[in-house]
Design a protein around this motif. Structure first.
Motif, PDB file in Angstrom:
ATOM      1  N   GLU A 240       0.833  -1.195   0.000  1.00  0.00           N
ATOM      2  CA  GLU A 240       0.000   0.000   0.000  1.00  0.00           C
ATOM      3  C   GLU A 240       0.871   1.250   0.000  1.00  0.00           C
ATOM      4  N   LEU A 241       0.446   2.260  -0.749  1.00  0.00           N
ATOM      5  CA  LEU A 241       1.196   3.506  -0.848  1.00  0.00           C
ATOM      6  C   LEU A 241       0.797   4.465   0.265  1.00  0.00           C
ATOM      7  N   ASP A 242       1.702   5.367   0.596  1.00  0.00           N
ATOM      8  CA  ASP A 242       1.411   6.354   1.637  1.00  0.00           C
ATOM      9  C   ASP A 242       0.259   7.268   1.234  1.00  0.00           C
ATOM     10  N   TYR A 243       0.147   7.536  -0.075  1.00  0.00           N
ATOM     11  CA  TYR A 243      -0.839   8.520  -0.530  1.00  0.00           C
ATOM     12  C   TYR A 243      -2.078   7.889  -1.172  1.00  0.00           C
ATOM     13  N   PHE A 244      -2.132   6.551  -1.212  1.00  0.00           N
ATOM     14  CA  PHE A 244      -3.305   5.891  -1.798  1.00  0.00           C
ATOM     15  C   PHE A 244      -3.649   4.671  -0.964  1.00  0.00           C
ATOM     16  N   SER A 245      -4.843   4.702  -0.369  1.00  0.00           N
ATOM     17  CA  SER A 245      -5.296   3.619   0.494  1.00  0.00           C
ATOM     18  C   SER A 245      -6.140   2.638  -0.311  1.00  0.00           C
ATOM     19  N   ASP A 249      -9.714   4.649  -1.278  1.00  0.00           N
ATOM     20  CA  ASP A 249      -9.475   5.736  -2.229  1.00  0.00           C
ATOM     21  C   ASP A 249      -9.974   5.335  -3.608  1.00  0.00           C
ATOM     22  N   TYR A 251      -9.833   5.449  -7.789  1.00  0.00           N
ATOM     23  CA  TYR A 251      -8.961   5.680  -8.928  1.00  0.00           C
ATOM     24  C   TYR A 251      -9.785   5.976 -10.183  1.00  0.00           C
ATOM     25  N   SER A 397      -3.765  11.630 -13.770  1.00  0.00           N
ATOM     26  CA  SER A 397      -2.755  11.687 -12.718  1.00  0.00           C
ATOM     27  C   SER A 397      -2.859  10.446 -11.842  1.00  0.00           C
ATOM     28  N   GLU A 399      -3.122   9.402  -8.412  1.00  0.00           N
ATOM     29  CA  GLU A 399      -3.455   9.905  -7.082  1.00  0.00           C
ATOM     30  C   GLU A 399      -4.913   9.539  -6.796  1.00  0.00           C
ATOM     31  N   PRO A 400      -5.368   9.700  -5.565  1.00  0.00           N
ATOM     32  CA  PRO A 400      -6.796   9.520  -5.297  1.00  0.00           C
ATOM     33  C   PRO A 400      -7.624  10.531  -6.086  1.00  0.00           C
TER      34      PRO A 400
END
Length: 748
Positions: A240-245, A249, A251, A397, A399-400
């Motif tokens: 899991e990424l720090d900026y995407f749960s 989140d 996509y 992009s 990101e969430p």
């Protein structure tokens, strides 16, 4: 009452996938269902398991769980029947869950076994079979309210009762679902928004001869599918990424708007992912019932007219790449420069496709000595008018709630490659079948169950072989017609022999075949309509005592000429993709052991383990100037080891239950170079019966709070060396995060 070993065997007939079904309907689990079925006499055995439910789904609340039989999961999910007829003829462009949901408006719901579906419908797989609540002779009200801590709300009510003293009665119900799922879309509060309304009139014949019901159903539904971003690591890890749960989140594009070029009209248009271009609407008219004739034959009938405007709309990730110097990506909504990683997306839309389905099933059945005989006729007519799937590609992009990007090869709105891989067909199908079956109790120890299904399949229409290049608008002058007739055979043969009173052997065989469907003409290549044959054979043993009921069986299944369309990405150039139609065979063997343990009053433990090895056969194709051969590779998305552990305990008006599902590693691409690590799916709950009218239930989905991805890795189908993917961002589907759900059931 003698325990019914054949009903125990019905649990095992999840052949090859052997994935046990555990779900909640009327707060009943698989092990409870098994015990109920054990008390049914041999003479009452049918193809349908009336107390089974396949609704507990680790991915969403939308529909039944897919049953694994060693073949790739169907996009349309498990087949769903209502009143013995399919709720939709074909899932594309109208998904079954757009017009059907588990509801108190259904009198009962069960699982139709594989041999039952083969014998009555001529198809391979399992099916959920449900029956509309008919009018009742006394007033009856049922209601259920469900919700979750993420804001899900589902309201469900049905009332029925008498109208007159001469046998007329009514039934009416409403189902509404507002589900935000577990993530924030950004452009709408709800991921799934569905309404289903029912009304019916029933005439009960005198002397309990039977009944006839006239039923109407209206449905309106849209449902979206989300994906997750994760970092792929060694040993199949999805970090899991720090900026995407994962699971919380979104996509999906932040504004929920996609742009298309209509294949048929040539018009450019914008479509909202929660609007009319994504919403299916249907009207359903059923007439069904039965009549007990004086000669002892029971005449059953079910007819349906289904009229729909079906829409599908998806945004599916293809790849994530790091743009090179001078790529000059900018945000479409602001014009600001974007310097991060870029996601490539495929957009698909089938806007308001008119479909018409007319079906009828008529059968007679009678107990004649030691034979239970059924004879039937099945008619299915389906017409799709100018079905087309418009396609486009765009960048977003990473990101969430990603934002759309404009690049060098996109138009001013950020889209490109309009209608690359687009689909079109127009025409009708008609299937006319006759079938028969006999359940023969040869002796007290030996029983045979056999049946035959003969089908005439007519398919006629038109299509285009025009290459699906960028900017394609179909020219009517290039339209080509097709006209086919086929005869298909399907059938079943099951034998059970008791060596001892509580120990015996069993064998089963079923067979189905088909040549093609209207959807096979959707792409540009002329379809391969070679007859696809699916024989399945199994052999096993059973053993029953007062404390344990056990079945163990080995099964073999093959299917040739399997059709699948892949969105392939060039392994040497992430920005280049193509849609390929591939035909191949699958062979799978499996061995499963299933038992129910009842060591003391109130406690049950259901355990199932499956070992299986599904592999591709005759799997080869060309793409990007290369030839690929995946013969004997393991089928992706299917675990070789499946396990389910279902304990439950009942004390007075309380019941505690849990379900633990284990899936060994699943290959995530065709080369088997990438895979997802083994995972658990967990469910648990408590139910309390306040009185005869009110009961409460609480369920926790994924109570171990596991995170991770599953399924396939989009854009990685052709990757052979996994090491460059370690530490790389990928996209895929996933199981739901920790979710608490609650429900109230009311009978009045």
């Amino acid at each position: 009452m003698r325990r019914n070993y054949i009903k125990i065997f019905s649990v095992l007939t999840f052949a090859l996938g052997f994935s046990s079904l555990h779900a909640q309907e009327e707060e009943m689990t698989v092990q409870d269902s098994i015990q109920v079925q054990q008390e049914i006499k041999d003479e009452d055995i049918a193809d349908e398991e009336s107390n089974r439910n396949v609704m507990l789904n680790a991915e969403s609340n939308t529909g039944p769980r897919e049953v694994n039989i060693g073949l790739p999961p169907s996009i349309g999910g498990i087949t769903i029947l209502e009143n013995d007829l399919p709720v939709v003829y074909w899932f594309w462009p109208e998904m079954s869950t757009g017009t059907w949901r588990q509801s108190v408006g259904l009198e009962r719901t069960g699982l139709l076994k594989m041999d039952g579906l083969a014998n009555t419908m001529g198809d391979l797989g399992y099916a959920v079979n449900s029956y509309t609540q008919i009018g009742t002779k006394e007033f009856q009200g049922k209601a259920k309210i469900s919700g979750s801590h993420f804001g899900w709300f589902q309201g469900d009510i049905n009332v029925s009762g008498p109208i007159s003293e001469n046998g007329w009665s009514y039934s009416a119900g409403a189902f509404v679902n507002f589900d935000p799922s577990t993530y924030d879309l950004g452009f709408n509060e709800y991921v799934d928004q569905t309404q289903i309304y029912r009304a019916g009139l029933t005439k009960h014949f005198k002397e309990n001869k039977g009944d006839i019901t006239f039923a109407y159903k209206y449905s309106n539904s849209y449902s979206l599918t989300n994906y997750a971003i994760f970092e792929y690591g060694p040993n199949g890890e999805a970090r899991e990424l720090d900026y995407f749960s994962i699971g919380t989140d979104s996509y999906l594009p932040r504004d929920g708007r996609l742009k298309f070029l209509d294949l048929v009209s040539g018009d450019n248009y914008w479509a909202d992912m929660d609007g009319q271009s994504a919403t299916s609407e249907a009207h359903n008219f059923d007439i069904f019932g039965n009549y007990q004739m004086d000669n002892g034959w029971n005449f059953k009938y079910s007819t349906r007219l289904h009229i729909a405007e079906a829409s599908l709309m998806y945004s599916a990730p293809i790849s994530i790449f790091t743009p090179g110097a001078g790529s000059n990506f900018t945000f479409a909504n602001t014009g600001e420069e974007y310097t991060g990683q870029v996601g490539t997306q495929l957009a698909m839309n089938s806007p308001r496709i008119p479909t018409t389905t007319a079906m009828g099933r008529f059968s007679v059945e009678k107990q004649i000595g030691n034979h239970n005989v059924t004879l039937g006729v099945l008619e299915q007519y389906y017409k799709a008018e100018d079905y087309h799937s418009n396609r486009s590609f765009f960048f977003q992009s990473v990101e969430p709630q990603p934002r759309r990007l404009i690049g060098a090869n996109t138009d001013a709105d950020g889209f490109y490659n309009y209608n690359v891989g687009g689909e079109y067909n127009n025409g009708f199908e008609n299937k006319l079948s006759v079938y028969g079956s006999d359940s023969w109790k040869v002796s007290d120890r030996f029983k045979l169950d056999y049946g035959l299904h003969l089908r005439y399949h007519k398919m006629k229409g038109d299509h285009y072989t025009t290459p699906r290049g960028p900017g394609l608008v179909l020219d009517p002058a290039n339209r080509q017609s097709f006209d086919h007739d086929w005869v298909h055979i399907a059938g079943k043969l099951n034998a059970t022999y008791n060596i001892l009173n509580n120990f015996g052997v069993m064998s089963n065989f079923l067979y189905t075949e088909e040549n093609g469907l209207l959807g096979d003409y959707s792409g540009a290549p002329y379809p391969n309509l070679t007859k696809s044959r699916s024989p399945l054979a199994g052999f096993g043993i059973f053993w029953n005592t007062d404390y344990i009921q056990l079945v163990s069986q080995a099964t073999y299944l093959t299917k040739n000429n399997y059709l699948q369309r892949f969105n392939l990405v060039n392994p040497n150039n992430d920005t280049e993709s193509v849609t390929n139609t591939v035909y191949y065979d699958i062979q799978t063997i499996g061995w499963t052991t299933d038992f129910v343990l009842s060591p003391f009053k109130g406690f049950n433990l259901h355990y199932l383990i499956t070992l299986q090895d599904p592999v591709y056969k005759e799997f080869n194709f060309s793409a990007f100037g290369e030839n690929y051969d995946y013969n004997d590779n393991s089928v992706q998305q299917i675990s070789k080891v499946l396990m389910e552990i279902d304990p439950s305990y009942t004390y007075k008006d309380w019941r505690l239950w849990a379900s633990f599902r284990y899936f060994s590693k699943q290959y995530a691409n065709l080369t088997n170079a990438l895979y997802f690590a083994a995972r658990w799916e967990t469910f648990g709950g408590v139910n309390y019966k306040l009185n005869d009218n009110v009961s409460f239930g609480a369920t926790v989905v994924n109570f171990l709070n596991q995170r991770g991805a599953k399924g396939t890795i989009n854009g990685a189908e052709l990757i052979t060396d996994p090491s460059p993917y370690y530490g790389r961002l990928l996209t895929g589907s996933y199981i739901r995060p920790f979710t608490v759900q609650a429900s109230v059931n009311i009978n009045f």
